[in-house]
Design an enzyme around this catalytic site. Sequence first.
Site, PDB file in Angstrom:
ATOM      1  N   THR A  54      43.524  43.865  36.142  1.00 51.62           N
ATOM      2  CA  THR A  54      42.913  45.033  36.765  1.00 51.62           C
ATOM      3  C   THR A  54      43.414  45.250  38.193  1.00 51.62           C
ATOM      4  O   THR A  54      43.727  46.369  38.588  1.00 51.62           O
ATOM      5  CB  THR A  54      41.387  44.878  36.768  1.00 51.62           C
ATOM      6  OG1 THR A  54      41.052  43.609  37.352  1.00 51.62           O
ATOM      7  CG2 THR A  54      40.833  44.920  35.356  1.00 51.62           C
ATOM      8  N   PHE A 177      33.676  49.905  38.842  1.00 46.85           N
ATOM      9  CA  PHE A 177      33.202  48.600  38.394  1.00 46.85           C
ATOM     10  C   PHE A 177      31.963  48.715  37.518  1.00 46.85           C
ATOM     11  O   PHE A 177      31.228  47.743  37.333  1.00 46.85           O
ATOM     12  CB  PHE A 177      32.893  47.715  39.609  1.00 46.85           C
ATOM     13  CG  PHE A 177      34.090  47.477  40.496  1.00 46.85           C
ATOM     14  CD1 PHE A 177      35.107  46.623  40.096  1.00 46.85           C
ATOM     15  CD2 PHE A 177      34.200  48.117  41.720  1.00 46.85           C
ATOM     16  CE1 PHE A 177      36.210  46.395  40.905  1.00 46.85           C
ATOM     17  CE2 PHE A 177      35.300  47.905  42.540  1.00 46.85           C
ATOM     18  CZ  PHE A 177      36.314  47.045  42.127  1.00 46.85           C
ATOM     19  N   CYS A 184      30.407  45.051  37.060  1.00 46.92           N
ATOM     20  CA  CYS A 184      31.397  43.974  37.132  1.00 46.92           C
ATOM     21  C   CYS A 184      30.965  42.910  38.136  1.00 46.92           C
ATOM     22  O   CYS A 184      30.714  43.201  39.307  1.00 46.92           O
ATOM     23  CB  CYS A 184      32.751  44.547  37.534  1.00 46.92           C
ATOM     24  SG  CYS A 184      34.030  43.283  37.796  1.00 46.92           S
TER      25      CYS A 184
END
Length: 235
Positions: A54, A177, A184
């Site tokens: 990512t 996120f 996340c």
Amino acid sequence: MIEKAISGYEADPERDCELVRLLLAARDPDTGQRLTREEVVSDLAVFLIAGHDTTSTTLTYALWALGHHQELQDRVVTEVSTLGDRSLTVDDVPALPFTVQVVHEALRLCPPAPAVARVATRDTVVDGFEVAAGTNIIVGIYALHRDPALWSAPETFDPDRFGVGQTRPDRWQFLPFGAGARSCIGDHFAMLEATLGLASLIRNRRISSLEPDFPTALPFTMTPDGPIPARVETR
């Protein structure tokens, strides 16, 4: 590799292995129980894998965009130059607000997690459609981040939209996120990593992008669909 890192720290607790140290020292606040070695290895694997794919996509997109906007690239260089030639640390991030804005804009236009799955917890109506509790739903983060009803000039790379004095995005408008209890767990780590990585790269190298488009693929997270050519020059 992870086992080697843990064993290395156990043999020499003074070595630079902060994340390993924190996980080995962590205790459950209710029971006082430590993580098992298997749990530590699993957590480190998640940080390694989730934080590699990512972040590399975010940095690649940010560099590609700055390679098309030299004036923005120069602003990053001017900002980071105030910190001298030493290696950057986490403590330097507050001195890099525009670099953070660049990372945010890269995450808006190229979110590595372009969609997330959720389960409706109650009956609701979305845009006239009934959604029953228990329904599996997909939140289209990529579409949300480019919605002209939510963003002015949504296709334009403009880090200043995240600048001081600008209207902050609604908490459900900017979701690189995710959000809520299942957001996340590595979001702060990723932002630190991407900000310091971008500043470290740009202060010594000028990037000039050679292609007008940034092709993407979706093998799991969203990634560049092949090499992104650029000219790299020493400053």
